[in-house]
Write a protein that holds these residues in place. Structure first.
Motif, PDB file in Angstrom:
ATOM      1  N   ASP A 156       0.821  -1.212   0.000  1.00  0.00           N
ATOM      2  CA  ASP A 156       0.000   0.000   0.000  1.00  0.00           C
ATOM      3  C   ASP A 156       0.849   1.253   0.000  1.00  0.00           C
ATOM      4  OD1 ASP A 156      -2.375  -1.395  -0.103  1.00  0.00           O
ATOM      5  OD2 ASP A 156      -2.534  -1.551   2.079  1.00  0.00           O
ATOM      6  N   GLU A 157       2.067   1.103   0.474  1.00  0.00           N
ATOM      7  CA  GLU A 157       2.976   2.266   0.457  1.00  0.00           C
ATOM      8  C   GLU A 157       3.486   2.522  -0.958  1.00  0.00           C
ATOM      9  OE1 GLU A 157       7.573   3.195   1.752  1.00  0.00           O
ATOM     10  OE2 GLU A 157       6.454   1.679   2.871  1.00  0.00           O
ATOM     11  N   LEU A 158       3.898   1.469  -1.635  1.00  0.00           N
ATOM     12  CA  LEU A 158       4.498   1.647  -2.962  1.00  0.00           C
ATOM     13  C   LEU A 158       3.452   1.830  -4.053  1.00  0.00           C
ATOM     14  CD1 LEU A 158       7.295  -1.087  -2.732  1.00  0.00           C
ATOM     15  CD2 LEU A 158       7.577   1.395  -2.569  1.00  0.00           C
ATOM     16  N   ALA A 159       2.373   1.130  -3.930  1.00  0.00           N
ATOM     17  CA  ALA A 159       1.324   1.205  -4.960  1.00  0.00           C
ATOM     18  C   ALA A 159      -0.020   1.276  -4.267  1.00  0.00           C
ATOM     19  CB  ALA A 159       1.400   0.006  -5.890  1.00  0.00           C
ATOM     20  N   PRO A 160      -0.329   2.407  -3.637  1.00  0.00           N
ATOM     21  CA  PRO A 160      -1.587   2.518  -2.883  1.00  0.00           C
ATOM     22  C   PRO A 160      -2.778   2.354  -3.813  1.00  0.00           C
ATOM     23  CG  PRO A 160      -0.586   4.662  -3.192  1.00  0.00           C
ATOM     24  CD  PRO A 160       0.438   3.679  -3.649  1.00  0.00           C
ATOM     25  N   GLU A 161      -3.816   1.741  -3.275  1.00  0.00           N
ATOM     26  CA  GLU A 161      -5.032   1.564  -4.050  1.00  0.00           C
ATOM     27  C   GLU A 161      -5.696   2.907  -4.302  1.00  0.00           C
ATOM     28  OE1 GLU A 161      -9.080  -1.214  -3.931  1.00  0.00           O
ATOM     29  OE2 GLU A 161      -7.784  -1.050  -2.164  1.00  0.00           O
ATOM     30  N   GLY A 179      -9.456  16.251   0.365  1.00  0.00           N
ATOM     31  CA  GLY A 179      -9.779  15.243   1.364  1.00  0.00           C
ATOM     32  C   GLY A 179     -10.346  13.965   0.778  1.00  0.00           C
ATOM     33  N   SER A 180     -10.646  13.977  -0.508  1.00  0.00           N
ATOM     34  CA  SER A 180     -11.167  12.749  -1.134  1.00  0.00           C
ATOM     35  C   SER A 180     -10.032  11.727  -1.282  1.00  0.00           C
ATOM     36  CB  SER A 180     -11.742  13.061  -2.505  1.00  0.00           C
ATOM     37  OG  SER A 180     -12.834  13.948  -2.419  1.00  0.00           O
ATOM     38  N   ARG A 181     -10.426  10.446  -1.159  1.00  0.00           N
ATOM     39  CA  ARG A 181      -9.488   9.362  -1.436  1.00  0.00           C
ATOM     40  C   ARG A 181      -9.860   8.796  -2.813  1.00  0.00           C
ATOM     41  NH1 ARG A 181      -6.225   7.413   2.100  1.00  0.00           N
ATOM     42  NH2 ARG A 181      -6.386   5.264   1.293  1.00  0.00           N
ATOM     43  N   VAL A 182      -9.024   9.077  -3.783  1.00  0.00           N
ATOM     44  CA  VAL A 182      -9.325   8.767  -5.190  1.00  0.00           C
ATOM     45  C   VAL A 182      -8.560   7.510  -5.611  1.00  0.00           C
ATOM     46  CG1 VAL A 182      -9.284   9.636  -7.549  1.00  0.00           C
ATOM     47  CG2 VAL A 182      -9.693  11.214  -5.636  1.00  0.00           C
ATOM     48  N   ARG A 183      -9.286   6.588  -6.274  1.00  0.00           N
ATOM     49  CA  ARG A 183      -8.692   5.331  -6.724  1.00  0.00           C
ATOM     50  C   ARG A 183      -7.685   5.585  -7.853  1.00  0.00           C
ATOM     51  NH1 ARG A 183     -10.291   0.127  -6.164  1.00  0.00           N
ATOM     52  NH2 ARG A 183     -12.309   0.806  -5.301  1.00  0.00           N
ATOM     53  N   VAL A 184      -6.551   4.903  -7.785  1.00  0.00           N
ATOM     54  CA  VAL A 184      -5.535   4.981  -8.836  1.00  0.00           C
ATOM     55  C   VAL A 184      -5.739   3.798  -9.785  1.00  0.00           C
ATOM     56  CG1 VAL A 184      -3.070   5.048  -9.368  1.00  0.00           C
ATOM     57  CG2 VAL A 184      -3.925   6.053  -7.233  1.00  0.00           C
TER      58      VAL A 184
END
Length: 874
Positions: A761-766, A773-778
């Motif tokens: 999750d550190e190197l390739a966070p979802e 403040g949004s958590r956007v999917r990569v």
């Protein structure tokens, strides 16, 4: 009365003293004598002491062809002023003409091998002359090797001469030296070419296509026929024309209709009367159309011109399928020289070569040795009976190819001719003495108890002396045609039938040849299987099977891997796994089972062409090919799912199958893996999260490398054991695979052992948290990770987000979620690209903030009004 004048005209007479001296010193020698010098006729007489002042000896002369045997014996008897059978005689399979005074006996190399295997000492024989060694026939090579063993271990006094018409005499001299270290035996050379030969090249017109398989361009045959006509017009004497096969001979003969000469066809299957007529000469002009049988060992009287098509036929064997075929190849330089020499044997002659002058240099120097291209089953049995199953100790010019020997050993083991170590069994010894191919010997021995000796011998003779094409492709019908008689083939077949019947009864060739009567002519003969007749063999067995069934049984016993089951009216599958096709007009169409006796498979064809076969019932097919019968669990992937059956097969032919309820788990697992290989990992359950995980791992493998795993389809399938256990071992069908959570299974590939898995999750966070403040999917599915987010949510962010040290590709969206811009450098975009986006979109979306300087503006997920309420209160 010895014809001294004729003998004195033969140039080889000058080499005889040297040859006798070499034999006296070393006991073996090589005689190099060009075509037409008399090596085949004068030398044996001199070695036997029948001319000159030498001591009397008994000489055995081995020739590669029956036609050459008869011609050489006739010529030598004529030179002595005698009849054949007096001091000069001959023996071929099924015919022997010798007498108590015979000193020179001419035999085929096959007959010589039979005698060597019956009694290696060759009692009463003082000298063996192997003629035409350069032709590299397998029987001749084998006979030479056996004779070397005999001289080394049993009869050092036995004299041996290898005669060659080509320039490879040094090879034979070294071979005959043996292991005693005394070096090559002497080479005695005969000078002179007989009479001179003038060579002309007559290339065909442009556009003639090269031969392939057994196909020869008709345009070439028309050119050859035109060249023959030209030769008749320009020159005196007879014309000898070389063509690759009987088909080309027949077609060329048709093109010569109307020429002022008698057109004769000379080949190995030509009637004896025709062969005799060709070799006797004639009163008028003649055109002799011949295969390579006329290249050496015989003189065709009257020939002054040779027309050479430049083609020859060589066998080709598909050892994996047990099928043979013929290939049309350019004639070798040595064979072309032999052919040309036919024109100058009696007087100066002319040769027309139907190819370009430049092609001379491109031709192979010598013909392919038969041992390198032929079926080696008979050779392997002879070697086993000789006590050298692998032929490793034989003095052969060329070693047998290992693959061909393995295929031959497989056949011999299946028919009981050799044991597991390759040693000849008593049954194999008997097969070898019969004098036919081991397959035919097997059919003879195994069918006789049921069919009777005579009927079995008739059928095996048909397979050994392949009938003319006009007899058709139905073996039973060909059998009936041969019985009716009236043609040259029937006479040869009858003689071979008598010989085989005598061999079954424990007789010999001579007794068989003397047996009166002709087999298979109704009453008093073999009987007609359709009427229930039969003689010899098991009581009642011969009468139980009619002609068709008997023919099928014998063909199946001889060629068990060619037993075939119908898969259409004309299409069959042989137990070897090869397809077979009948001709469109074949009378065998529609039969359920077929025993294929003769077939060939051209290199470009998917199926073999059936030339001769017989209908066979399933019971006989099973019995003949019983060693190929298997019964086993078969679990495989078919039509998109696992199919588990217990299957009974005859080789590649499926006989019966029933479903398996509790199939072997290992076989099921292999079938599931096969399904995955065919259809890919998409057979598993891939949720959005699972696909996302796979994309993240693929990104890390590409950017970081080890220890992050390769998750391509190929890599996942190769490591199925690592990530699909235990689910794979529990699954039994396609539907079970569809319930396997690919995401959970994929996590087994993470680098847990090194601890790197914790950094996923550190190197390739979802997801990445943006300034709003949004958590956007990569999205990691492309070459570069993509972050798709509204422009307003990134206000105030001056640097592009990075994952695993690599910048993401930011897809800036409008308030409606539509793409507005793409950048991998956010700071540059704020400075240079934002103004254009702002100008285009702020009029369309006035309720959303569009600040002049977004790099310092407050990010938001909302409209201006809502943002005001959230920040300023109500």
């Amino acid at each position: 009365m010895i014809r001294t004048d004729a003998l004195d005209r033969l140039p080889v007479r000058h080499a005889v003293p040297g040859l006798l001296s070499a034999l006296g010193d070393r006991g073996a020698a090589v005689l190099h004598a060009p075509p037409g010098t008399g090596k085949t006729t004068l030398v044996p007489l001199a070695l036997a002491g029948l001319i000159g002042q030498g001591d009397r000896h008994r000489v055995l002369v081995a020739e590669p062809r029956r036609m050459a045997v008869r011609a050489a014996a006739r010529r030598m008897a004529w030179l002595l002023g005698q009849d054949v059978g007096d001091e000069v005689g001959f023996s071929v399979r099924g015919e022997r003409r010798v007498g108590p005074r015979t000193r020179v006996e001419v035999v085929t190399t096959g007959v010589l091998l039979q005698r060597l295997q019956r009694d290696p000492e060759l009692p009463g024989v003082d000298t063996v002359l192997l003629d035409e060694c350069h032709e590299r026939h397998l029987d001749a090579d084998t006979a030479l090797a056996f004779l070397m063993d005999v001289r080394s271990a049993l009869r050092p006094e036995l004299r041996l001469v290898a005669a060659s018409a080509t320039t490879d005499a040094g090879t034979w001299a070294a071979l005959l030296a043996g292991p005693d270290g005394t070096g090559p035996v002497p080479v005695v050379r005969s000078e002179g070419q007989g009479h001179g030969v003038e060579t002309h090249h007559a290339p065909p017109p442009s556009g003639v296509r090269p031969a392939h398989g057994t196909w020869v361009d008709p345009a070439l045959l028309r050119h050859v026929a035109a060249t023959v006509r030209l030769a008749l017009a320009r020159h005196e004497g007879d014309v000898l024309c070389f063509l690759p096969g009987t088909g080309e001979i027949a077609r060329t003969a048709g093109m010569l209709d109307g020429v002022a000469a008698e057109v004769l066809q000379l080949h190995g299957r030509a009637p004896a009367a025709v062969q005799d007529a060709v070799l006797r000469g004639g009163s008028g002009r003649r055109v002799v159309l011949a295969t390579s049988v006329a290249e050496s060992s015989l003189t065709v009287p009257g020939v002054r011109v040779v027309v050479d098509s430049g083609l020859a036929r060589e066998p080709r064997v598909d050892h994996a399928r047990g099928l043979g075929s013929l290939a049309t190849v350019p004639v070798s330089a040595a064979a072309a020289a032999q052919r040309a020499g036919r024109a100058g044997r009696e007087a100066p002659g002319t040769v027309y070569r139907c190819w370009q002058t430049a092609d001379d240099a491109r031709r192979p120097a010598y013909p392919s040795p038969e041992i390198a291209i032929a079926d080696l089953t008979s050779f392997a049995l002879r070697a086993a009976c000789w006590g050298d199953p692998g032929a490793s100790g034989l003095s052969l010019p060329d070693a047998p190819p290992p693959g061909a020997m393995v295929a031959a050993r497989s056949v011999l083991t299946a028919i009981g001719a050799v044991d597991a170590e390759g040693r000849a069994t008593p049954r194999g010894e008997r097969m070898s003495r019969i004098g036919v191919h081991p397959r035919l010997a097997r059919a003879l021995l195994d069918a006789a108890p049921r069919l009777g000796a005579r009927r079995t011998s008739e059928l095996v003779a048909l397979l050994g002396e392949e009938p003319p094409r006009e007899y058709g492709d139905d073996l039973a019908a060909a059998w009936r045609a041969a019985r009716r008689g009236g043609d040259a083939y029937s006479a040869r077949w009858s003689a071979e039938t008598r010989r085989l019947a005598a061999a079954l009864a424990g007789g010999n060739d001579a007794a068989a040849a003397r047996e009166p009567g002709r087999p298979g002519r109704g009453e008093g003969g073999a009987g007609d299987g359709r009427r229930g007749g039969g003689t010899g063999g098991a009581a009642g067995g011969a009468a139980a099977l009619g002609d068709d069934a008997a023919a099928g049984l014998v063909a199946a016993l001889a060629f068990p891997e060619r037993v075939a089951r119908a898969r259409g009216e004309r299409s069959f599958l042989m137990v070897s796994g090869t397809g077979a096709e009948l001709g469109e007009t074949s009378a065998l169409r529609g039969v359920p089972w077929l025993a294929v006796a003769v077939a060939d498979r051209p290199a470009s064809a998917a199926s073999a062409r059936v030339r001769l076969a017989a209908a066979v019932d399933e019971e006989s097919a099973r019995a003949a090919a019983g060693h190929l019968r298997t019964e086993a669990e078969e679990v495989h992937w078919e039509d998109g799912d696992v199919v588990a059956r217990r299957v009974e097969r005859l080789g590649a032919v499926e006989l019966a199958a029933r479903p398996l309820k509790n199939a072997d788990r290992g076989l099921v697992r292999q079938a599931l893996l096969e399904g995955l290989r065919r259809e890919g990992p998409d057979l598993l359950l891939w949720t959005r999260e699972a696909r996302g995980l796979r994309d993240r791992l693929a990104f890390l493998h590409r950017v970081v490398g080890a220890p992050w795993p390769d998750v391509s389809d190929e890599a996942l399938l190769a490591r199925a054991d690592d990530w699909l256990e235990p689910e794979l071992s529990r699954a039994g069908r396609r539907s079970d695979l569809g319930r396997v959570s690919a995401g959970e299974a994929l996590r087994r590939l993470l680098p847990w052992a090194t601890g790197e898995a914790a950094r996923l999750d550190e190197l390739a966070p979802e997801r990445i948290e943006v300034p709003s403040g949004s958590r956007v999917r990569v999205d990691y599915g492309g070459e570069q990770p993509v972050l798709a987010v509204k422009v307003q949510e990134l206000f105030g962010l001056r640097e592009t987000p990075r994952v695993a040290g690599a910048p993401v590709l930011v897809h800036l969206l409008s308030p409606a979620g539509r793409p507005a811009a793409v950048t991998a450098d956010l700071g540059s975009f704020w400075r240079e690209g934002y103004r254009a986006v702002r100008a285009e979109l702020r009029g369309r979306y006035p309720r959303h903030p569009w600040p002049e300087d977004p790099s310092t503006a407050e990010p938001t997920r909302h409209t201006k009004a809502r943002q005001s309420r959230l920040t300023g209160g109500s």
